[in-house]
Every structure is written in structure tokens, then in C-alpha cells.
Design a protein around this motif. Sequence first.
Motif, PDB file in Angstrom:
ATOM      1  N   PHE A   4       0.834  -1.200   0.000  1.00 34.81           N
ATOM      2  CA  PHE A   4       0.000   0.000   0.000  1.00 34.81           C
ATOM      3  C   PHE A   4       0.869   1.250   0.000  1.00 34.81           C
ATOM      4  O   PHE A   4       0.643   2.186  -0.771  1.00 34.81           O
ATOM      5  N   TYR A   5       1.870   1.276   0.853  1.00 34.63           N
ATOM      6  CA  TYR A   5       2.730   2.460   0.950  1.00 34.63           C
ATOM      7  C   TYR A   5       3.612   2.632  -0.279  1.00 34.63           C
ATOM      8  O   TYR A   5       3.855   3.760  -0.723  1.00 34.63           O
ATOM      9  N   ILE A   6       4.084   1.545  -0.845  1.00 36.69           N
ATOM     10  CA  ILE A   6       4.850   1.632  -2.100  1.00 36.69           C
ATOM     11  C   ILE A   6       3.957   2.193  -3.201  1.00 36.69           C
ATOM     12  O   ILE A   6       4.354   3.100  -3.943  1.00 36.69           O
ATOM     13  N   GLY A   7       2.740   1.679  -3.300  1.00 32.17           N
ATOM     14  CA  GLY A   7       1.795   2.173  -4.297  1.00 32.17           C
ATOM     15  C   GLY A   7       1.436   3.628  -4.085  1.00 32.17           C
ATOM     16  O   GLY A   7       1.310   4.399  -5.032  1.00 32.17           O
ATOM     17  N   LEU A   8       1.284   4.026  -2.830  1.00 33.13           N
ATOM     18  CA  LEU A   8       0.964   5.417  -2.513  1.00 33.13           C
ATOM     19  C   LEU A   8       2.076   6.355  -2.961  1.00 33.13           C
ATOM     20  O   LEU A   8       1.816   7.419  -3.540  1.00 33.13           O
ATOM     21  N   LEU A  52       1.431   6.142 -14.548  1.00 31.14           N
ATOM     22  CA  LEU A  52       2.151   5.965 -13.288  1.00 31.14           C
ATOM     23  C   LEU A  52       1.189   6.028 -12.090  1.00 31.14           C
ATOM     24  O   LEU A  52       1.292   5.222 -11.161  1.00 31.14           O
ATOM     25  N   THR A  53       0.241   6.964 -12.109  1.00 27.31           N
ATOM     26  CA  THR A  53      -0.715   7.051 -10.998  1.00 27.31           C
ATOM     27  C   THR A  53      -1.587   5.797 -10.937  1.00 27.31           C
ATOM     28  O   THR A  53      -1.850   5.270  -9.849  1.00 27.31           O
ATOM     29  N   LEU A  54      -2.023   5.311 -12.084  1.00 27.28           N
ATOM     30  CA  LEU A  54      -2.820   4.084 -12.097  1.00 27.28           C
ATOM     31  C   LEU A  54      -2.008   2.896 -11.586  1.00 27.28           C
ATOM     32  O   LEU A  54      -2.524   2.050 -10.841  1.00 27.28           O
ATOM     33  N   LEU A  55      -0.747   2.834 -11.975  1.00 25.21           N
ATOM     34  CA  LEU A  55       0.120   1.764 -11.495  1.00 25.21           C
ATOM     35  C   LEU A  55       0.246   1.819  -9.972  1.00 25.21           C
ATOM     36  O   LEU A  55       0.177   0.790  -9.291  1.00 25.21           O
ATOM     37  N   GLY A  61      -3.515  -1.262  -4.097  1.00 24.16           N
ATOM     38  CA  GLY A  61      -4.659  -2.126  -3.899  1.00 24.16           C
ATOM     39  C   GLY A  61      -4.337  -3.600  -4.002  1.00 24.16           C
ATOM     40  O   GLY A  61      -5.196  -4.449  -3.740  1.00 24.16           O
ATOM     41  N   GLY A  62      -3.118  -3.912  -4.395  1.00 21.22           N
ATOM     42  CA  GLY A  62      -2.703  -5.311  -4.526  1.00 21.22           C
ATOM     43  C   GLY A  62      -3.494  -6.061  -5.580  1.00 21.22           C
ATOM     44  O   GLY A  62      -3.753  -7.247  -5.449  1.00 21.22           O
ATOM     45  N   SER A  63      -3.852  -5.348  -6.648  1.00 23.34           N
ATOM     46  CA  SER A  63      -4.705  -5.954  -7.676  1.00 23.34           C
ATOM     47  C   SER A  63      -3.897  -6.315  -8.922  1.00 23.34           C
ATOM     48  O   SER A  63      -3.522  -5.436  -9.705  1.00 23.34           O
TER      49      SER A  63
END
Length: 110
Positions: A4-8, A52-55, A61-63
Amino acid sequence: TMWFYIGLVIYMLGLIPYIISMRDFVSTPLNAPVMKGVYKISRNPIYFFSTLTLLGMGIAGGSGLMIIFIILYAILNHLTILAEEKFCSARYGESYHKYTKTVARYFLFF
């Protein structure tokens, strides 16, 4: 979770330049190519940073399914970019051609 934090972080790294590139785009006259701001380091920052934002959202979200859709989105964006570059080359001529030689299509070295 850690993902989650990496994605954020990835999301935020994409969101801020995305907003700036939108501002640069709308503040440019219609009869001129956009070559200022973020467009000095990327010919297509809106496409690049939206991906990049979608990624970042997909990772946060781990999806895995969303990441697959983002890859498809990036491929479709690439095809759109190729068509837009042909249009811009025809419309703006030599000045746009010089711009393509000095600024990366996506970001820095892409």
C-alpha cells in the motif's frame, strides 16, 4: 501493508507532475505545440504520469487484474501517441521535429 505504501508513493510521484502537465497543456495557445514545463522532459507527460498514478493504485490495492489493465492502457496510449506525433509533425513542421530530437517520448530516457 508495505505494498500500500509503495503504491501510494508511486501514485504521488505520478499525480503531482500529471497536474502540472495538465496546467502546461491548457495554458498553451491552440496554434502552438506544448513545449514548456514538464513538456521539457517528456513529450507526453499526461499519458506517462496518468499511467504511473494508475500503477500506484494497482500496487496499493494489490490488484494483479488492475495491473494487467494498466498494461493494456499503456499499450493503447502508445498507439495514440504515435498517431498524435504524426499529426503534430504535420501541423507544426520543423519546430516539432527538432523538439522530438531533444525531448524523450515518455520520460527522460524512454
